[in-house]
Design a protein around this motif. Structure first.
Motif, PDB file in Angstrom:
ATOM      1  N   ARG A 176     -13.760  63.062  62.933  1.00 22.28           N
ATOM      2  CA  ARG A 176     -12.524  63.326  63.962  1.00 22.28           C
ATOM      3  C   ARG A 176     -11.484  62.698  63.168  1.00 22.28           C
ATOM      4  O   ARG A 176     -11.206  61.405  62.970  1.00 22.28           O
ATOM      5  N   ASP A 177     -10.307  63.407  62.610  1.00 21.74           N
ATOM      6  CA  ASP A 177      -9.136  62.860  61.986  1.00 21.74           C
ATOM      7  C   ASP A 177      -7.891  63.348  62.335  1.00 21.74           C
ATOM      8  O   ASP A 177      -6.823  63.067  61.675  1.00 21.74           O
ATOM      9  N   SER A 178      -7.596  64.071  63.505  1.00 25.98           N
ATOM     10  CA  SER A 178      -6.425  64.327  64.016  1.00 25.98           C
ATOM     11  C   SER A 178      -6.217  63.738  65.230  1.00 25.98           C
ATOM     12  O   SER A 178      -5.493  64.612  66.230  1.00 25.98           O
ATOM     13  N   ILE A 179      -6.641  62.776  65.668  1.00 23.07           N
ATOM     14  CA  ILE A 179      -6.526  62.192  66.962  1.00 23.07           C
ATOM     15  C   ILE A 179      -5.242  61.658  67.275  1.00 23.07           C
ATOM     16  O   ILE A 179      -4.465  61.608  68.555  1.00 23.07           O
ATOM     17  N   GLY A 180      -4.667  61.122  66.188  1.00 29.62           N
ATOM     18  CA  GLY A 180      -3.283  60.539  66.465  1.00 29.62           C
ATOM     19  C   GLY A 180      -3.163  59.003  66.526  1.00 29.62           C
ATOM     20  O   GLY A 180      -2.233  58.495  67.117  1.00 29.62           O
ATOM     21  N   LEU A 181      -4.616  58.473  66.454  1.00 30.93           N
ATOM     22  CA  LEU A 181      -4.513  56.939  66.935  1.00 30.93           C
ATOM     23  C   LEU A 181      -4.005  56.101  65.885  1.00 30.93           C
ATOM     24  O   LEU A 181      -3.536  54.978  65.770  1.00 30.93           O
ATOM     25  N   ASN A 182      -4.613  56.323  64.626  1.00 28.41           N
ATOM     26  CA  ASN A 182      -4.490  55.792  63.468  1.00 28.41           C
ATOM     27  C   ASN A 182      -3.735  56.466  62.272  1.00 28.41           C
ATOM     28  O   ASN A 182      -3.757  57.774  62.162  1.00 28.41           O
ATOM     29  N   THR A 183      -3.295  55.646  61.298  1.00 23.72           N
ATOM     30  CA  THR A 183      -2.958  56.324  60.089  1.00 23.72           C
ATOM     31  C   THR A 183      -4.085  56.936  59.273  1.00 23.72           C
ATOM     32  O   THR A 183      -3.898  58.229  58.791  1.00 23.72           O
ATOM     33  N   TYR A 184      -5.201  56.288  59.236  1.00 19.12           N
ATOM     34  CA  TYR A 184      -6.311  56.795  58.570  1.00 19.12           C
ATOM     35  C   TYR A 184      -7.620  56.864  59.551  1.00 19.12           C
ATOM     36  O   TYR A 184      -7.711  55.973  59.992  1.00 19.12           O
ATOM     37  N   GLU A 185      -7.852  58.223  59.859  1.00 18.68           N
ATOM     38  CA  GLU A 185      -9.053  58.551  60.927  1.00 18.68           C
ATOM     39  C   GLU A 185     -10.192  59.028  60.259  1.00 18.68           C
ATOM     40  O   GLU A 185      -9.895  60.093  59.568  1.00 18.68           O
ATOM     41  N   ASN A 186     -11.030  58.723  60.712  1.00 16.39           N
ATOM     42  CA  ASN A 186     -12.522  59.403  60.484  1.00 16.39           C
ATOM     43  C   ASN A 186     -13.270  59.163  61.491  1.00 16.39           C
ATOM     44  O   ASN A 186     -14.546  58.291  60.851  1.00 16.39           O
ATOM     45  N   PHE A 187     -13.287  59.339  62.556  1.00 15.91           N
ATOM     46  CA  PHE A 187     -14.024  58.783  63.878  1.00 15.91           C
ATOM     47  C   PHE A 187     -15.168  59.210  64.033  1.00 15.91           C
ATOM     48  O   PHE A 187     -15.550  60.432  63.838  1.00 15.91           O
ATOM     49  N   ILE A 188     -16.191  58.533  64.411  1.00 16.39           N
ATOM     50  CA  ILE A 188     -17.599  59.069  65.166  1.00 16.39           C
ATOM     51  C   ILE A 188     -17.154  59.175  66.443  1.00 16.39           C
ATOM     52  O   ILE A 188     -16.564  58.402  66.900  1.00 16.39           O
ATOM     53  N   GLN A 189     -17.260  60.419  67.212  1.00 14.29           N
ATOM     54  CA  GLN A 189     -16.956  60.712  68.634  1.00 14.29           C
ATOM     55  C   GLN A 189     -18.275  60.720  69.410  1.00 14.29           C
ATOM     56  O   GLN A 189     -19.476  61.182  68.838  1.00 14.29           O
ATOM     57  N   THR A 190     -18.389  59.950  70.574  1.00 14.18           N
ATOM     58  CA  THR A 190     -19.469  59.779  71.162  1.00 14.18           C
ATOM     59  C   THR A 190     -19.360  59.909  72.679  1.00 14.18           C
ATOM     60  O   THR A 190     -18.133  59.681  73.213  1.00 14.18           O
ATOM     61  N   ASP A 191     -20.256  60.123  73.551  1.00 19.38           N
ATOM     62  CA  ASP A 191     -20.141  60.424  74.959  1.00 19.38           C
ATOM     63  C   ASP A 191     -20.667  58.873  75.507  1.00 19.38           C
ATOM     64  O   ASP A 191     -20.691  58.969  76.750  1.00 19.38           O
ATOM     65  N   ALA A 192     -21.122  58.141  74.887  1.00 22.46           N
ATOM     66  CA  ALA A 192     -21.763  56.786  75.460  1.00 22.46           C
ATOM     67  C   ALA A 192     -20.624  56.176  76.063  1.00 22.46           C
ATOM     68  O   ALA A 192     -19.293  56.154  75.655  1.00 22.46           O
ATOM     69  N   ALA A 193     -20.596  55.623  77.279  1.00 20.37           N
ATOM     70  CA  ALA A 193     -19.351  54.991  77.758  1.00 20.37           C
ATOM     71  C   ALA A 193     -18.798  53.898  77.255  1.00 20.37           C
ATOM     72  O   ALA A 193     -19.333  52.881  77.072  1.00 20.37           O
TER      73      ALA A 193
END
Length: 355
Positions: A176-193
């Protein structure tokens, strides 16, 4: 006792021995399978392996009281962190320790100690702390590149300051790289709370190995709604190593901005190609400027990378080593060109501005 002579023959006895041995091995295998099945129904082993490596972080920020210039009050922020090494290095989020005048780390074994800030990286929202304690239990590192969408994972942290908490979920998405949180993004997305206070905590696989650093949630209520984000551990370790070695993250810099091309954009701008990246701006006297790149050029390759998105190009340039020459291919009008740019180090203020 009567025994048929045929059973006394050596080849018959050997055959029976193999039959009984096979039954014995088969029974052991069935017991092992059942044991593995029982273990797979519980996350207890993974949680137990990880518990002592996940810490609570308390930060204090001194502020002047609006009623007296001489007095101050302390505001406490809560977060989490992960012990990475036996000598006390801890990974957490930049926003957990941002602006802190002092940082206290609380371990799962009830020990508490002051932590030193080694450095932080706002562009990826990561920070490295150091504590001076013995008998630490560092976490085992996993390989975030090998994660698959659908893999089960656990999130371990200190939500709302109530104490260490384990939640379970799956890998919902990668990159995930277009969330707008950081300059450099490469997130793992999870449904864990993941809730406030989980920031900087551990995302682990079912072997208890660290695969990510919990960073943020997507929520309209402020609480978990099944969309959480974590920085992959492979990325986080590189950031950590750079901070420990240099005090900050060393990134490559070319000094240009790009946007992705498309058939619609090419038609609207009357471009010769509908592929590549369109250069929208070039910083004067930057490496790209000195290499002859100008706004309106279309970049078709950086080194051997041709299938580039704007985000991928940003990531690629940031990973270049200052001082090396990078080959860039492109188009200006209908004329193709090849140029070399001498990579510089990304200025510190540039990283903050982009954030």
């Amino acid at each position: 006792m009567f025994t048929p002579k045929s059973l006394l023959q050596p080849h018959v006895r050997s055959h029976l021995t193999w039959i009984f041995l096979g039954l014995w091995v088969g029974t052991l295998f069935l017991f092992w399978q059942q044991h593995q099945k029982d273990n797979s129904l519980s996350f207890a082993n993974a949680a137990a392996k990880t518990a002592n490596a996940v810490v609570n972080i308390y930060t204090f920020t001194s502020q002047e009281s609006p009623f007296s210039r001489n007095s101050s009050q302390k505001i406490t922020n809560l977060g989490s962190g992960v012990i990475i090494s036996e000598d006390g290095y801890i990974l957490t989020n930049h926003h957990v320790i941002q602006g802190a005048s002092s940082i206290i780390v609380s371990l799962n074994d009830q020990r508490q100690t002051r932590a030193d800030l080694i450095g932080s990286d706002p562009a990826t929202d990561l920070a490295v702390l150091k504590i001076e304690l013995t008998e630490l239990t560092p976490i085992h590192l996993g390989n975030s590149d090998s994660l698959r969408v659908g893999d089960q994972i656990l999130a371990i942290g200190n939500p709302f300051g109530i104490g260490q908490t384990v939640t379970a979920g799956i890998v919902s998405a990668k990159g995930r790289d277009s969330i707008g949180l950081n300059t450099y993004e490469n997130f793992i997305q999870t449904d864990a709370a993941i809730n406030p206070g989980n920031s900087g905590g551990a995302l682990v696989d079912l072997k208890g190995k660290l695969v990510g650093i919990s960073s943020a949630i997507y929520s309209s209520s402020g609480g978990s709604q099944g969309i959480g984000f974590a920085t992959p551990i492979n990325d986080a370790v590189k950031i950590m190593e750079s901070i420990i070695q240099h005090g900050s993250v060393v990134r490559g810099y070319l000094g240009l901005q790009v946007q992705e091309n498309s058939p619609q954009v090419a038609i609207a701008l009357n471009l010769a190609s509908e592929e590549g990246l369109i250069v929208t701006s070039v910083t004067p006297q930057s490496p790209a400027f000195k290499a002859g790149i100008r706004p309106g050029d279309i970049l078709t390759a950086i080194e051997k990378h041709t299938d580039l998105s704007a985000h991928r190009a940003q990531q690629l340039v940031s990973q270049l080593t200052p001082g090396e020459n990078v080959t860039i291919k492109g188009l200006r009008g209908t004329q193709s060109f090849i140029t070399k740019a001498l990579v510089e180090q990304l200025p510190a203020m540039q990283a903050v501005d982009n954030n």
